[in-house]
Design a protein around this motif. Structure first.
Motif, PDB file in Angstrom:
ATOM      1  N   PRO A 152      57.631 120.526  55.062  1.00  0.00           N
ATOM      2  CA  PRO A 152      58.884 119.809  55.320  1.00  0.00           C
ATOM      3  C   PRO A 152      58.757 118.730  56.397  1.00  0.00           C
ATOM      4  O   PRO A 152      59.342 117.653  56.259  1.00  0.00           O
ATOM      5  N   TYR A 155      56.735 115.831  54.974  1.00  0.00           N
ATOM      6  CA  TYR A 155      57.552 115.178  53.943  1.00  0.00           C
ATOM      7  C   TYR A 155      58.526 114.193  54.576  1.00  0.00           C
ATOM      8  O   TYR A 155      58.644 113.046  54.133  1.00  0.00           O
ATOM      9  N   ARG A 156      59.240 114.630  55.615  1.00  0.00           N
ATOM     10  CA  ARG A 156      60.236 113.749  56.225  1.00  0.00           C
ATOM     11  C   ARG A 156      59.585 112.548  56.885  1.00  0.00           C
ATOM     12  O   ARG A 156      60.156 111.464  56.950  1.00  0.00           O
ATOM     13  N   HIS A 168      65.457 117.889  49.240  1.00  0.00           N
ATOM     14  CA  HIS A 168      64.019 117.597  49.175  1.00  0.00           C
ATOM     15  C   HIS A 168      63.719 117.375  47.694  1.00  0.00           C
ATOM     16  O   HIS A 168      64.385 117.930  46.826  1.00  0.00           O
ATOM     17  N   ARG A 169      62.708 116.569  47.388  1.00  0.00           N
ATOM     18  CA  ARG A 169      62.360 116.360  45.977  1.00  0.00           C
ATOM     19  C   ARG A 169      62.102 117.672  45.247  1.00  0.00           C
ATOM     20  O   ARG A 169      62.415 117.799  44.078  1.00  0.00           O
TER      21      ARG A 169
END
Ligand code: SAH
Length: 347
Positions: A152, A155-156, A168-169
């Protein structure tokens, strides 16, 4: 396969032991999806993007890029090329472009489904649920949305949220499945900050999500992005940093075949970009069973520059490199698949 086992394969360097991994993945591929290599014609219909992904050359902040959006006639001409080339599927992809109106694209999906025998795969980014539902209703069969990384925090940093955006995707993938799409996802390999543990968790998430398609490729820095420049927000993960290499990409393809035996797994353009013709053959003999030759007109294809130096995987149905893909497939003793080549479900 358990986390520790995946991790130890990802760290494996011994070519003799790796050969065992390639052979096992190839054997499972043969037993589950067979020897047919399915060809999907890829059409990149727009490079307009509203997102600011720090890895991608199409990001809205790249003001140096000329933008294009194909019109209906251009798209349908390429779709008929896919039919003429004998492909079973057309993959309609774009950057996240809200200039692509959902009703307009639904009309195109309907035309492809009614005027050709092709399956339609869409890859339009994180569009709202109502758009996804409308396209499914119009006849789209499959949807590709890579979650890029399951970590996470990473990702961000690589994929900034839009204001108010919560999902989130990876949370969009169950929605796609519920709508009845065959659902594909995947990750980039070797993004700065991606460590071995997080890549092992990505592979376990492929299985947990029971994905129908899994596409992975090496991260390739683009000079017009933060991650291609010194102002990268990511720190490499030291000795735990995953390298963006051909062999690491093949390990992920092979492990994905072992954890998701029935999935359709492409040997991707990014893999071909870092290792030319050989990359596709290596992918196909280490777990992959799909290739996506690019049918986008060359002038647009050049502008769909998610990363620099993108290989042009053409085929005899398309333009330049006559019968390249067919030749690779016969060189490795495989055959070109017929029909739509959808996900098989084992006994
Ligand atoms: N708008 C669609 C399509 C994006 S392009 C979507 O968001 O799904 C398709 C894929 O290219 C991305 O999912 C990403 O994994 C890959 N990609 C983008 N930039 C890249 C880079 N610099 N190196 C390697 N792969 C990249």
């Amino acid at each position: 396969m358990r986390y520790e086992k995946i991790l130890s394969w990802l760290r494996e360097d011994d070519p003799v032991r790796l050969k065992r991994l390639w052979d096992r993945a190839d054997e499972v591929r043969r037993e589950t999806v067979g020897d047919a290599v399915h060809l999907r014609g890829l059409l990149e219909i727009s490079n307009h993007c509203c997102r600011m992904c720090t890895y991608c050359g199409l990001r809205a902040g790249n003001l140096t890029l000329d933008r294009y959006r194909m019109d209906e006639n251009e798209i349908m001409a390429c779709v008929f090329q896919a039919v003429a080339a004998g492909y079973g599927t057309v993959v309609v992809q774009a950057a996240e472009d809200y200039g692509i109106e959902s009703r307009w694209l639904a009309g195109i999906v309907r035309r492809i489904r009614s005027e050709t025998p092709l399956a339609v795969t869409l890859s339009m980014g994180e569009r709202p649920g109502k758009d996804l539902a409308r396209w499914r209703k119009a006849g789209a069969d499959r949807y590709l949305l890579r979650f890029e990384t399951s970590d996470p925090a990473l990702y961000r940093r690589i994929h900034p949220a839009k204001p108010g955006e919560a999902l989130h995707r990876k949370d969009i993938l169950p929605i796609l499945k519920q709508l009845g799409y065959e659902t594909g996802s995947g990750v980039m390999i070797g993004v700065p900050g991606q460590d071995y543990g997080s890549l092992a968790r990505d592979i376990l998430l492929f299985r947990h999500l029971d994905l129908d398609m899994v596409g992975v490729g090496p991260f390739i820095p683009h000079p017009a992005t933060p991650m291609g420049q010194d102002r990268s927000p990511m720190k490499p993960a030291g000795k735990n940093q995953v390298p963006a290499t051909e062999v690491m990409t093949c390990k992920v393809i092979a492990l994905t075949r072992l954890v998701c035996p029935e999935a359709n797994i492409p040997a991707t353009t990014a893999l071909a970009t870092i290792s030319a013709a050989d990359g596709i053959k290596k992918g196909l003999t280490r777990g992959a069973n799909v290739v996506m030759p690019n049918l986008t007109p060359p002038t647009y294809q050049r502008l769909y520059a998610v990363y620099p130096g993108k290989a042009c995987i053409s085929d005899n149905g398309a333009h330049t490199e006559a019968d390249g893909v067919h030749r690779w497939i016969s060189e490795i003793g495989r055959s070109v698949g017929s029909g739509q080549g959808g996900r098989r479900h084992g006994p």
